[in-house]
Design an enzyme around this catalytic site. Structure first.
Site, PDB file in Angstrom:
ATOM      1  N   HIS D  52       0.860  -1.175   0.000  1.00  0.00           N
ATOM      2  CA  HIS D  52       0.000   0.000   0.000  1.00  0.00           C
ATOM      3  C   HIS D  52       0.904   1.235   0.000  1.00  0.00           C
ATOM      4  CE1 HIS D  52      -2.226  -3.111   2.273  1.00  0.00           C
ATOM      5  NE2 HIS D  52      -3.302  -2.616   1.704  1.00  0.00           N
ATOM      6  N   ASP D  55       2.281   1.818   3.396  1.00  0.00           N
ATOM      7  CA  ASP D  55       3.285   0.879   3.913  1.00  0.00           C
ATOM      8  C   ASP D  55       4.685   1.467   3.729  1.00  0.00           C
ATOM      9  OD1 ASP D  55       1.242  -0.955   4.362  1.00  0.00           O
ATOM     10  OD2 ASP D  55       1.582  -2.008   2.474  1.00  0.00           O
ATOM     11  N   MET D  86       2.530  -6.130  -6.693  1.00  0.00           N
ATOM     12  CA  MET D  86       1.360  -5.257  -6.837  1.00  0.00           C
ATOM     13  C   MET D  86       1.455  -4.066  -5.903  1.00  0.00           C
ATOM     14  SD  MET D  86      -1.312  -5.288  -4.333  1.00  0.00           S
ATOM     15  CE  MET D  86      -1.882  -6.340  -2.999  1.00  0.00           C
ATOM     16  N   GLU D 179     -10.507  -7.032  -5.266  1.00  0.00           N
ATOM     17  CA  GLU D 179     -10.374  -8.037  -4.207  1.00  0.00           C
ATOM     18  C   GLU D 179     -11.662  -8.082  -3.401  1.00  0.00           C
ATOM     19  OE1 GLU D 179      -6.815  -7.669  -1.887  1.00  0.00           O
ATOM     20  OE2 GLU D 179      -7.736  -8.620  -0.150  1.00  0.00           O
ATOM     21  N   LYS D 181     -14.487  -9.272  -0.596  1.00  0.00           N
ATOM     22  CA  LYS D 181     -14.500  -9.725   0.803  1.00  0.00           C
ATOM     23  C   LYS D 181     -15.929  -9.569   1.323  1.00  0.00           C
ATOM     24  CE  LYS D 181     -12.124  -9.207   5.231  1.00  0.00           C
ATOM     25  NZ  LYS D 181     -11.207  -8.429   6.079  1.00  0.00           N
ATOM     26  N   GLU D 215      -8.867 -13.781  -2.502  1.00  0.00           N
ATOM     27  CA  GLU D 215      -8.083 -14.163  -1.320  1.00  0.00           C
ATOM     28  C   GLU D 215      -8.712 -15.371  -0.647  1.00  0.00           C
ATOM     29  OE1 GLU D 215      -6.684 -11.078   1.312  1.00  0.00           O
ATOM     30  OE2 GLU D 215      -7.008 -12.333   3.070  1.00  0.00           O
ATOM     31  N   HIS D 218     -10.939 -14.635   2.357  1.00  0.00           N
ATOM     32  CA  HIS D 218     -12.177 -13.882   2.175  1.00  0.00           C
ATOM     33  C   HIS D 218     -13.329 -14.780   1.726  1.00  0.00           C
ATOM     34  CE1 HIS D 218      -9.744  -9.878   1.715  1.00  0.00           C
ATOM     35  NE2 HIS D 218      -9.566 -10.467   2.874  1.00  0.00           N
ATOM     36  N   ASP D 243      -4.267 -13.804  -3.496  1.00  0.00           N
ATOM     37  CA  ASP D 243      -3.814 -13.636  -2.114  1.00  0.00           C
ATOM     38  C   ASP D 243      -3.930 -14.963  -1.387  1.00  0.00           C
ATOM     39  OD1 ASP D 243      -3.219 -10.986  -2.436  1.00  0.00           O
ATOM     40  OD2 ASP D 243      -4.781 -10.219  -1.111  1.00  0.00           O
ATOM     41  N   ASP D 253     -11.275 -12.163  10.315  1.00  0.00           N
ATOM     42  CA  ASP D 253     -10.289 -12.303   9.236  1.00  0.00           C
ATOM     43  C   ASP D 253      -8.937 -12.698   9.825  1.00  0.00           C
ATOM     44  OD1 ASP D 253      -9.039 -12.091   6.801  1.00  0.00           O
ATOM     45  OD2 ASP D 253      -8.983  -9.904   6.814  1.00  0.00           O
ATOM     46  N   ASP D 255      -6.149 -14.402   8.411  1.00  0.00           N
ATOM     47  CA  ASP D 255      -4.911 -14.240   7.630  1.00  0.00           C
ATOM     48  C   ASP D 255      -3.772 -15.109   8.150  1.00  0.00           C
ATOM     49  OD1 ASP D 255      -6.067 -12.435   5.887  1.00  0.00           O
ATOM     50  OD2 ASP D 255      -5.241 -10.662   6.839  1.00  0.00           O
ATOM     51  N   ASP D 285      -0.792 -12.997   1.613  1.00  0.00           N
ATOM     52  CA  ASP D 285      -1.398 -11.903   2.378  1.00  0.00           C
ATOM     53  C   ASP D 285      -1.789 -12.468   3.740  1.00  0.00           C
ATOM     54  OD1 ASP D 285      -2.581  -9.687   3.348  1.00  0.00           O
ATOM     55  OD2 ASP D 285      -4.191  -9.584   1.891  1.00  0.00           O
TER      56      ASP D 285
END
Lengths: 382, 382, 382, 382
Positions: D52, D55, D86, D179, D181, D215, D218, D243, D253, D255, D285
């Site tokens: 991002h 980030d 990405m 993406e 979710k 993902e 998700h 992802d 979530d 992850d 991810d």
């Protein structure tokens, strides 16, 4: 029928005999004669079978015919060298139980359910079953206003008390297992989880004779950890029997072949069972996919046993692997068995709580440990 | 602070004070001074507040300052005429608790958690809280292999025993409430449901002092009926406190305004609470949507109370409606309070089970009853 | 059969005719003659009925008898003044479809499914059904390895293309509706949600003739918002038909009476439908609880219609309430209909993003708005 | 940075940089300098990183400093030999996005979100990212009445159209990935599943430039099969990025590390990816458990890659195993690739449907096939 060192795998007559009916379609397989199931399961290496009254004796069978059926079945068991893991009563199939059995709002239905269960207990005793199971599939509601849940639990307790008394007064020596389930066929079933059933048992007249029959699929439907559930059942000394199968969370009751879903959770389960000294039957309460023919049924049954055996071997290898021992130590896993407090003064403990910032810096190496679980499960360390 | 006949609504300081932080974004609202929350809640008609130690006294506050904070807070309570429903300890926020508190694999963390809880108990007693709650949000695992669940339960039990002893030996007279939750923030939390916690309590040294603090959102996350859960808690005499909010099944812990979801289940809940004689606080453990500004927080709080009050009125109207009485009778709902068996001979009960076909023909009129619930809830019979 | 201004409620023959069979028990009610259902539904105020081929014409009926059945049924419709909302083919009940219909791995089964559907289309056209529905209940897998999902979608597309062509080449003028469902009776069904089906339609040869038949229970099983799903279907111009009922998230397919669960979501749904200009049938795909007798079936049917009507009235009142208009304005709800950009220069937009801190301070007053939904739904503003 | 034959594994800067904050507790790990992450990931064998805007460049960084940060980061990438898989924009962290970004009810917020995304696209292009991702985490509602879902989708479409145009008019040559979710952080997110996003793409001005970034976690939150979802995405030619992680159904979530849950579904996923010719990055991810220290973070990252590689090897072995080929043939799996119809006359197809009884007798041997999946996965055939 003497138990051996081998795992004591059992199958319900209704599992290999499942004809493939579901809410949207009729049967896809012919019924199987229970005697044929016994023979075939013996050949596949099972230790025994389990049954509902009606799996063996169709509803409405005259008494004389009933005795012949039982005798023929016992002869088949003897010939195949198979035992009976558990017996139970079908309190869900007949339309009379549409509002519940022990907790139906109709007292006559409740009494009939108790009476039918007495006969089921007689049959279980006659077949030397190790345990008698109560699965209250119809004990619940779609309409919450229709039953005060306190009344329902009181009736449930009454029925179990009466039936355990009945067994004892007949000298049957049976132990009992309650099988929790959160929903299906009722919208919400009473005693929905292992926890609710464990508490219920503490309210009974003879709690020492009653334990649990937990089922993988049932806890999993509610998204609860089966490994943790079995942990609490073992901790309470109440794991009397177990129903093994597979299930995805949040779905209809799938009763898939043991191993078909969630292999890591099953690995943890088998490891816990094998290390716990559990000595009851390992009962597969599952059935073949609906698109199988009769041949597929026996492939299904063999698969259940093969996967359990493979998981048990992998669990043993896991605990013997040096990296695992190191990872468990890095996670401080053995430390959890140590009491936290040893007659300490409260002031000491309060003062220790000032050290939180220091205690926060260490790691627990759970990624390492879980990766080892995955790798051992996949056979990457053999 | 004398309780009145009005419902005793309470709010956690952390609820109206929730700043709107979530896993994907920072706070959207400023922190609120607890004294301001007390003032505002008093104006809105609440009976009292609840709190974690750190809601009032930030971690690391020196002792002298702590006493000033407490004194100022008590003065605010007195001025507003508010009581303290419950106190509890924050055993989840500090990074030291990342592997658990009472069940951390690190013995030092477990001891610090017990010490911090002792201080929390001191604070609760100082504030005359009615009850002290244990929410074991960090007691669980993401990695099942990292903790033997039997060891974890044994440590959990040890900690609760030690802390109840501590309270008793100080003459605090507190009662305790365990708050179950299935998951989040841990992957799988120990004591995941009302049932598991009810069983756990039976294993404690002083079970009579420990009950439950069930929360709507927590049972609902696992898709379990909260109405049934409260039924079992009441049946066991263990409903010591309650956390009211709303939640959709199978989601993250939403803690929505009471009434925001599942109105029928909440109607059944409020009807059961009101009819049961439950006299503890009606505690809203919820928070305003993240997109609210401070004004919205108080609209949220008022909404919780308004909806509870409206549901209680509708529940009363429901039970007084002639059609409802008829529908309950048609459903044989009152019959469920009658014992099924009265010293009957087993032979009698067995014989009665032959009548299943006759017993299957009646209806239970649950569609009628549930439609009345919906219509009364919607105000169609006022 | 001319449509009136009244809501055009329809019921599937299989809904009021549901005999109460479930995976754990046999039927609790006798089958109903479709002609009797037509008569009774007419008396209750329904606009029409829907049907699978086999609801009217049992599998295996000789051709001549088939024509008599159809003629008798049409006469009953005429007499009762009822229309046919939709027709469909049963591609799930017969054991031949155990591995799928259009996506069975067996080409002969796929061809038979297409052939049976052609006959179903003939019947629908003969009965002047407004729409023909594809519910692919058996199109899926328990065993992911058994079907390449790309092949399955290609076969599904082929079948729908062939059948739409068939209808067009016969000049039937039918429109088609695809009905998504995530699981049950298969472990994972292809086209599991409204979204997947909307995309699938865009790949068809004649996308303009094919839309959706979404069902409350199906999206809800997966925990998805039905209100949002209908929003996307309307936005795409693809809401051709709708199946109304109630369901709890993460459970077996309950098909409860419309209104039995999740009243707030249903309020939002009815409001959206009523405001959208949707003019298709309002089809109840639900059934009475299994513990109902025949009388309860008609109470169930009346309840579905009464609750829809009440929700539509409440939705109208909601939109007319001054406080609601204010709350919607405070939430900036009308603003969402305004385009965000009007040929702006990128530099302008980039510069505006520097103002995030200012944009963060406002509130959206969603608590106020949602509380109004609850209060209007409960009839507190009438 | 030339791609090799090795799998192109990438990690988001936010994944290895995740500090362990959750809704109930603060961070447990220090932030990591992105340059250090690049170095470390290069050592571990990753192909690249994703990011991002925030980030790399904290919100509010002055322009000059921004350029220095980017230059230093590019140098680090060059030195480590890593690429950028990405880029994306953080439209969820800042409080301004609390009501949504592209679909906020506040037009100024929507414009700011578009402007911030333009800058994000500039950064992605500057870093030669292969794809730019839209994850609409804040695009949704807790209060359904607050947004007309049709308006929201229209605004969503407008924003994506404007941004794709922006990229094209700058000659960036980027492709875009949406993406989906289902929920969290909003109660219900627009474009909740792969299916909804696939449909949405067909409504865009330049659908050829926009695909999906699905993902695992998700789709799994909603209990949908990820294997089927990827099948539909591949069938549509829209799998632009992926992802990878792990998740339990019906939870927050999580992850988790790739491979931590649901190994069989991941085996099917990897097999499908490897056989499909998918050539995009394999992006993890996920993040380390909160109880890990920095060392655990890199064990986590290594574990993700090791498990993917092991699954890919097992998938290859599976397809080469003679028993598997036989089981696939017995399941008629290859047959599904054959068209069902070849210009047949409707009368022929109708007549073939009379043969259902014969078609019902065969089995599909799915138990055998799935048992082979389990056994190959467990390494029992190596």
């Amino acid at each position: 029928m003497a138990p051996t060192n081998a795992p004591r795998f059992t199958f319900g007559l209704w599992t290999v005999g499942n004809p493939g009916r579901d809410p949207f379609g009729g049967p896809t397989r012919e019924p199987i004669d229970p005697v044929d199931s016994v023979k075939k399961l013996g050949e596949l290496g099972a230790w025994g079978v389990s049954l509902h009254d009606e799996d063996l004796i169709p509803w409405g069978t005259p008494a004389a015919e009933r005795d012949q059926i039982v005798a023929r079945f016992k002869a088949a068991l003897d010939e195949a060298g198979l035992g009976v893991g558990m017996g139970t009563t079908n309190l869900f199939g007949h339309a009379a139980f549409k509002d519940g059995a022990f907790t139906s709002n109709d007292r006559k239905v409740r009494r009939a359910a108790i009476g039918k269960s007495m006969r089921g207990i007689d049959l279980a005793a006659e077949l030397s079953a190790e345990i008698f199971v109560f699965w209250g599939g119809r004990e619940g509601t779609e309409v919450g206003a229709a039953k005060d849940p306190r009344d329902a639990l009181e009736r449930y307790r009454e029925a179990v008390n009466v039936l355990v008394d009945y067994s004892e007064s007949n000298g049957y020596g049976l132990r009992f297992g309650i099988e929790p389930k959160p929903n299906e066929p009722r919208g919400d079933i009473f005693l929905p989880t292992v926890g609710h059933a464990l508490h219920f048992i503490t309210t009974l007249d003879r709690p020492e004779l009653v334990g649990l029959n937990p089922e993988v699929a049932h806890e999993t439907m509610a998204g609860l950890s089966f490994h943790h559930a079995i942990g609490q059942a073992l901790w309470a000394g109440k794991l009397f029997h177990i129903d093994l199968n597979s299930q995805r969370i949040g779905r209809y009751d799938q009763d898939f072949r043991f191993g078909a879903e969630d292999l890591k959770e099953l690995f943890l389960l088998v490891r816990l069972l094998e290390n716990s000294g559990y000595s009851g039957p390992l009962h597969f309460d599952a059935h073949a996919y609906r698109n199988e023919n009769p041949e597929g049924v026996w492939e299904f049954a063999a698969g259940c046993m093969r996967t359990y055996t493979a998981l048990a071997e992998r669990a043993k290898a896991f605990d013997e692997l040096p990296q695992v021992k190191e990872a468990l130590a890095a996670a401080s896993a053995p430390d959890l068995a140590q009491p936290s407090v040893d007659g300490d003064d409260p002031a000491t403990l309060k003062a220790e709580s000032d050290a939180l910032d220091e205690l926060a810096t260490r790691g627990y190496y759970n990624e390492r440990l879980d990766q080892l679980v995955v790798e051992v499960l996949m056979g990457l360390h053999t």
